[in-house]
Design a protein around this motif. Structure first.
Motif, mmCIF file in Angstrom:
data_model
loop_
_atom_site.group_PDB
_atom_site.id
_atom_site.type_symbol
_atom_site.label_atom_id
_atom_site.label_comp_id
_atom_site.label_asym_id
_atom_site.label_seq_id
_atom_site.Cartn_x
_atom_site.Cartn_y
_atom_site.Cartn_z
ATOM 1 N N SER A 93 -16.398 7.388 -19.008
ATOM 2 C CA SER A 93 -15.741 6.142 -18.632
ATOM 3 C C SER A 93 -16.090 5.827 -17.177
ATOM 4 N N GLU A 129 -5.584 2.001 -25.921
ATOM 5 C CA GLU A 129 -6.673 1.917 -24.943
ATOM 6 C C GLU A 129 -7.481 3.215 -24.901
ATOM 7 N N ARG A 166 -9.693 3.284 -28.007
ATOM 8 C CA ARG A 166 -10.828 2.372 -27.830
ATOM 9 C C ARG A 166 -11.859 2.974 -26.894
ATOM 10 N N THR A 167 -11.382 3.566 -25.809
ATOM 11 C CA THR A 167 -12.281 4.191 -24.832
ATOM 12 C C THR A 167 -13.072 5.324 -25.480
ATOM 13 N N ASP A 170 -15.671 3.875 -27.924
ATOM 14 C CA ASP A 170 -16.779 3.256 -27.179
ATOM 15 C C ASP A 170 -17.691 4.316 -26.568
ATOM 16 N N LEU A 171 -17.070 5.348 -25.984
ATOM 17 C CA LEU A 171 -17.867 6.413 -25.363
ATOM 18 C C LEU A 171 -18.643 7.205 -26.408
ATOM 19 N N ALA A 174 -19.895 6.007 -29.162
ATOM 20 C CA ALA A 174 -21.057 5.173 -29.494
ATOM 21 C C ALA A 174 -22.096 5.231 -28.376
ATOM 22 N N GLU A 175 -21.649 5.195 -27.132
ATOM 23 C CA GLU A 175 -22.578 5.276 -25.991
ATOM 24 C C GLU A 175 -23.281 6.628 -25.941
#
Length: 146
Positions: free
Chosen positions: A41, A72, A75-76, A79-80, A82-83
């Motif tokens: 993050s 949150e 979601r974080t 997202d991480l 996927a990254e």
């Protein structure tokens, strides 16, 4: 004995090429086996890592990240994840591209039309080589009978 020397050189060349490709493939496998795709993050409070097997191998959640709230934080993490997987894919593509260049075996399967074209080209090359071999063997047979 010109034919014999040409045949021997052709066999040796093919053998060296096959050995080189095999060695290259082993090196690529070795390098890929240790890869981890990572993402963090922006504030560094959450980070993840994924291995080539698709497993989550690293997860760090700083206690301060718990203040984010469940939605949150979820979601974080997603997202991480996927990254990190994208980072792993990028690293993999770099290693494979570095090793194989334009001969990347993975590229062959992405475009079905190109794959079919490559198969036809391989078939034609093989047929041509076989035709040349039969001709050479017939010439050898003719010489031996003379």
């Amino acid at each position: 004995m010109e034919f014999d020397e040409t045949l021997r050189q052709s066999i040796e060349t093919n053998k060296r090429n096959a050995q080189g490709y095999f060695s290259k493939t082993l090196e690529v496998q070795k390098r890929l086996s240790g890869l981890v795709g990572r993402a963090s993050s922006g504030d560094g409070r959450v980070s993840v890592g994924f291995t080539t097997g698709g497993a989550l191998s690293e997860l760090h959640i700083d206690p301060r990240a718990m203040r984010m709230g469940a939605d949150e934080l979820t979601r974080t993490l997603l997202d991480l994840a996927a990254e990190a997987q994208a980072d792993l894919k990028r690293q993999t593509e770099e290693i494979v591209s570095e090793a194989y260049g334009d001969q990347n075996p993975a590229e062959m399967f992405r475009d079905p039309e190109k794959f079919a074209e490559n198969l036809r080209a391989m078939r034609d090359a093989f047929s041509g080589a076989m035709g040349e071999s039969v001709t050479a063997l017939n010439e050898l047979k003719r010489r031996m009978q003379a």
